[in-house]
Design an enzyme around this catalytic site. Structure first.
Site, mmCIF file in Angstrom:
data_model
loop_
_atom_site.group_PDB
_atom_site.id
_atom_site.type_symbol
_atom_site.label_atom_id
_atom_site.label_comp_id
_atom_site.label_asym_id
_atom_site.label_seq_id
_atom_site.Cartn_x
_atom_site.Cartn_y
_atom_site.Cartn_z
ATOM 1 N N CYS A 158 -8.174 17.886 71.596
ATOM 2 C CA CYS A 158 -8.733 16.544 71.437
ATOM 3 C C CYS A 158 -7.884 15.930 70.339
ATOM 4 O O CYS A 158 -7.661 16.572 69.299
ATOM 5 C CB CYS A 158 -10.203 16.603 71.028
ATOM 6 S SG CYS A 158 -10.833 15.062 70.362
ATOM 7 N N THR A 159 -7.391 14.733 70.540
ATOM 8 C CA THR A 159 -6.393 14.195 69.622
ATOM 9 C C THR A 159 -6.929 13.914 68.223
ATOM 10 O O THR A 159 -6.154 13.709 67.297
ATOM 11 C CB THR A 159 -5.741 12.924 70.210
ATOM 12 O OG1 THR A 159 -6.753 12.054 70.719
ATOM 13 C CG2 THR A 159 -4.771 13.272 71.321
ATOM 14 N N GLU A 160 -8.275 13.935 68.056
ATOM 15 C CA GLU A 160 -8.834 13.791 66.709
ATOM 16 C C GLU A 160 -9.032 15.135 66.006
ATOM 17 O O GLU A 160 -9.179 15.175 64.777
ATOM 18 C CB GLU A 160 -10.192 13.064 66.761
ATOM 19 C CG GLU A 160 -10.127 11.599 67.103
ATOM 20 C CD GLU A 160 -10.063 11.357 68.609
ATOM 21 O OE1 GLU A 160 -9.672 10.253 69.017
ATOM 22 O OE2 GLU A 160 -10.399 12.286 69.382
ATOM 23 N N MET B 183 -8.086 5.557 72.304
ATOM 24 C CA MET B 183 -9.037 6.578 72.784
ATOM 25 C C MET B 183 -8.947 7.839 71.916
ATOM 26 O O MET B 183 -8.495 8.871 72.371
ATOM 27 C CB MET B 183 -8.752 6.899 74.253
ATOM 28 C CG MET B 183 -8.936 5.695 75.157
ATOM 29 S SD MET B 183 -8.261 5.925 76.808
ATOM 30 C CE MET B 183 -6.495 5.687 76.526
ATOM 31 N N THR C 119 -4.345 10.473 74.436
ATOM 32 C CA THR C 119 -5.641 11.134 74.500
ATOM 33 C C THR C 119 -5.476 12.357 75.383
ATOM 34 O O THR C 119 -4.573 12.386 76.231
ATOM 35 C CB THR C 119 -6.702 10.200 75.119
ATOM 36 O OG1 THR C 119 -7.869 10.949 75.459
ATOM 37 C CG2 THR C 119 -6.197 9.525 76.377
ATOM 38 N N ASN C 120 -6.320 13.364 75.200
ATOM 39 C CA ASN C 120 -6.318 14.516 76.105
ATOM 40 C C ASN C 120 -7.209 14.272 77.317
ATOM 41 O O ASN C 120 -6.776 14.375 78.463
ATOM 42 C CB ASN C 120 -6.799 15.773 75.365
ATOM 43 C CG ASN C 120 -5.759 16.365 74.445
ATOM 44 O OD1 ASN C 120 -4.957 17.205 74.851
ATOM 45 N ND2 ASN C 120 -5.767 15.934 73.189
ATOM 46 N N THR C 121 -8.456 13.915 77.048
ATOM 47 C CA THR C 121 -9.469 13.846 78.103
ATOM 48 C C THR C 121 -9.095 12.923 79.245
ATOM 49 O O THR C 121 -9.283 13.267 80.426
ATOM 50 C CB THR C 121 -10.819 13.401 77.512
ATOM 51 O OG1 THR C 121 -11.259 14.387 76.571
ATOM 52 C CG2 THR C 121 -11.865 13.222 78.597
#
Length: 230
Positions: A197-199, A10, A83-85
């Site tokens: 956000c991990t990206e 994710m 993932t954060n969300t």
């Protein structure tokens, strides 16, 4: 060494960074040829994305619980949700297994607390910026004031994250949009910025931001390694 369990996918763009950080940190701390003991279960992000946009968080929670139980059966001593969300449904994980769960907002809060900053900006998906599952921890448990972008900028970030970053697309134009958003928040008094956000840390290098940045992927991975080597 304890075994780190990861729920990934994710997106897989950031999951591979988790794996890289964790193994590099273990090697740095233990030396030689050491690497992390870990197990990874990975979701189909297309399905998660579909449920997110249809606001079906119960289905996402059930999916996360299933994957957490897979990690428990595989011998994980701690669980990371990469993932954060999707931490929005982290209670489904903690209710599904007794394996300790490391929440990304708590890890981030400790990292900010160590710097002494009190007012920070949060960038991420609209879900992360607009719902309180993340900001509430930072405010209630760490006493932080959290600034988020205005409505138009939140929509821009959402479009960049889901339209580009989770697909492995990282453009100069999108980076500049994010830097402009950060500058606005700096002008509102932000002392640092959470790349929530991990990206986002892939898109925005630390050296291009003139505020302290908090790379939630790296921070989360560090907490997992501390646990594994404790």
């Amino acid at each position: 060494m304890k075994t780190i369990g990861m729920i990934g996918g994710m997106s897989w763009e950031s999951s591979k960074i988790y794996y890289q950080h964790i193994n590099q940190m273990v090697r740095e701390q233990m030396g030689g040829s050491h690497s992390a003991k870990s197990v990874l279960t990975s979701v189909d992000f297309g399905q998660i994305e579909e449920w997110s946009f249809s606001d079906d968080w119960e289905k996402i929670g059930q999916e996360m619980a299933t994957h957490a139980q897979k990690l428990e059966r595989a011998g994980a001593d701690v669980i990371l949700l990469c993932t954060n969300t999707i931490h929005l449904v982290s209670d489904h994980i903690t209710n599904a297994t007794p394996v300790p769960f490391l929440h990304i907002a708590n890890a981030t809060g400790y990292a900010i607390e160590a710097t002494g900053l009190k007012k920070v900006a949060l960038l991420g998906t609209q879900f992360t910026m607009e719902r309180d599952f993340y900001t509430k921890i930072l405010q209630d448990e760490f006493g932080l004031e959290v600034l988020v972008p205005d409505s138009d900028d939140r929509k821009k970030l959402q479009s960049i994250i889901y339209g580009e970053l989770v697909k492995g697309v990282f453009t100069e134009s999108s980076k500049q949009i994010c830097l402009e958003i950060i500058e606005k928040l700096k002008n509102q008094g932000a002392e640092g910025v959470i790349l929530g956000c991990t990206e986002l840390p892939i898109l925005i290098p630390d050296e291009e931001v003139d505020l302290p940045t908090f790379d939630t992927t790296k921070i989360h991975a560090q907490k997992a390694v501390e646990f594994a080597l404790s």
